[in-house]
Scaffold this motif. Structure first.
Motif, PDB file in Angstrom:
ATOM      1  N   LEU A   1      29.840  52.798 -25.864  1.00 44.52           N
ATOM      2  CA  LEU A   1      30.760  51.793 -25.329  1.00 44.52           C
ATOM      3  C   LEU A   1      32.213  52.198 -25.582  1.00 44.52           C
ATOM      4  O   LEU A   1      33.078  52.021 -24.709  1.00 44.52           O
ATOM      5  CB  LEU A   1      30.465  50.423 -25.946  1.00 44.52           C
ATOM      6  N   GLN A   2      32.494  52.745 -26.753  1.00 47.19           N
ATOM      7  CA  GLN A   2      33.852  53.203 -27.054  1.00 47.19           C
ATOM      8  C   GLN A   2      34.254  54.343 -26.117  1.00 47.19           C
ATOM      9  O   GLN A   2      35.374  54.375 -25.621  1.00 47.19           O
ATOM     10  CB  GLN A   2      33.961  53.663 -28.502  1.00 47.19           C
ATOM     11  N   VAL A   3      33.333  55.268 -25.871  1.00 41.86           N
ATOM     12  CA  VAL A   3      33.626  56.393 -24.976  1.00 41.86           C
ATOM     13  C   VAL A   3      33.905  55.880 -23.572  1.00 41.86           C
ATOM     14  O   VAL A   3      34.860  56.319 -22.913  1.00 41.86           O
ATOM     15  CB  VAL A   3      32.452  57.410 -24.983  1.00 41.86           C
ATOM     16  N   GLN A   4      33.085  54.938 -23.104  1.00 44.94           N
ATOM     17  CA  GLN A   4      33.302  54.385 -21.762  1.00 44.94           C
ATOM     18  C   GLN A   4      34.651  53.680 -21.675  1.00 44.94           C
ATOM     19  O   GLN A   4      35.377  53.814 -20.686  1.00 44.94           O
ATOM     20  CB  GLN A   4      32.177  53.410 -21.410  1.00 44.94           C
ATOM     21  N   ALA A   5      35.007  52.921 -22.720  1.00 45.07           N
ATOM     22  CA  ALA A   5      36.286  52.207 -22.710  1.00 45.07           C
ATOM     23  C   ALA A   5      37.444  53.202 -22.682  1.00 45.07           C
ATOM     24  O   ALA A   5      38.411  53.032 -21.916  1.00 45.07           O
ATOM     25  CB  ALA A   5      36.399  51.301 -23.939  1.00 45.07           C
ATOM     26  N   ARG A   6      37.364  54.258 -23.465  1.00 49.01           N
ATOM     27  CA  ARG A   6      38.434  55.261 -23.460  1.00 49.01           C
ATOM     28  C   ARG A   6      38.502  55.998 -22.119  1.00 49.01           C
ATOM     29  O   ARG A   6      39.581  56.294 -21.632  1.00 49.01           O
ATOM     30  CB  ARG A   6      38.210  56.260 -24.603  1.00 49.01           C
TER      31      ARG A   6
END
Length: 171
Positions: free
Chosen positions: A107-112
């Motif tokens: 989820l963090q990777v997608q948000a970034r």
């Protein structure tokens, strides 16, 4: 005379019996076996439960000796199974925690990635236009200096710097 023959016979018989008993004691280590038997008898005196005696039925005798052993083995195996199941539960919990952590990281990777794409799409129009002007055949030096200034400003802007920070995840 009969009495002498009788006495001589008894003496020879007693000597013969003593010799045979001595031979048996020496051959079969009978003295050690008898001492061990005495020890067993002494230990048996302290027991409250009756000693095991064969019933005469081989199946029943075999069952009476093997059932306690098999019950002991079953209990030991059940303890091992319970221990293994507890270890498996701990490992399953660790796997689930790892999966949750991987999901959070995804989820963090997608948000970034979305933030980078949003920032890139804002600046991409200006950069594309500047590159088009720069590469056009009739572009003069004034246009080129204007485009290079625009590119420099776009690349040095705080948004571009934050875009670079988002694109490269920290360890």
């Amino acid at each position: 005379m009969t009495q002498r023959i009788y006495d001589k016979f008894i003496t020879q018989l007693q000597t013969s019996i003593r010799d045979e008993i001595s031979e048996i004691k020496e051959e079969g280590n009978l003295e050690a076996v008898l001492n061990a038997l005495d020890v067993i008898v002494e230990e048996g005196k302290d027991r409250r439960e009756p000693a095991w005696r064969p019933s005469g039925i081989p199946e029943k005798d075999l069952r009476s000796t093997l059932v306690p052993y098999f019950l002991q083995q079953r209990d030991a195996l059940q303890r091992r199974v319970q221990k293994q199941e507890a270890e498996n539960r701990q490992l399953a919990d660790a796997v689930l925690a790892g999966r949750r952590q991987v999901e959070e990281l995804q989820l963090q990777v997608q948000a970034r990635q979305q933030a980078w794409q949003a920032l890139h799409s804002r600046h991409a129009g200006g950069v594309t236009k500047a590159l088009g002007l720069l590469l056009s055949p009739g572009a003069g030096s004034t246009a080129q200096s204007h485009v290079s200034g625009t590119l420099r400003a776009a690349l040095l802007s705080p948004q571009a710097r934050s875009c670079a920070a988002i694109a490269v995840p920290s360890p």
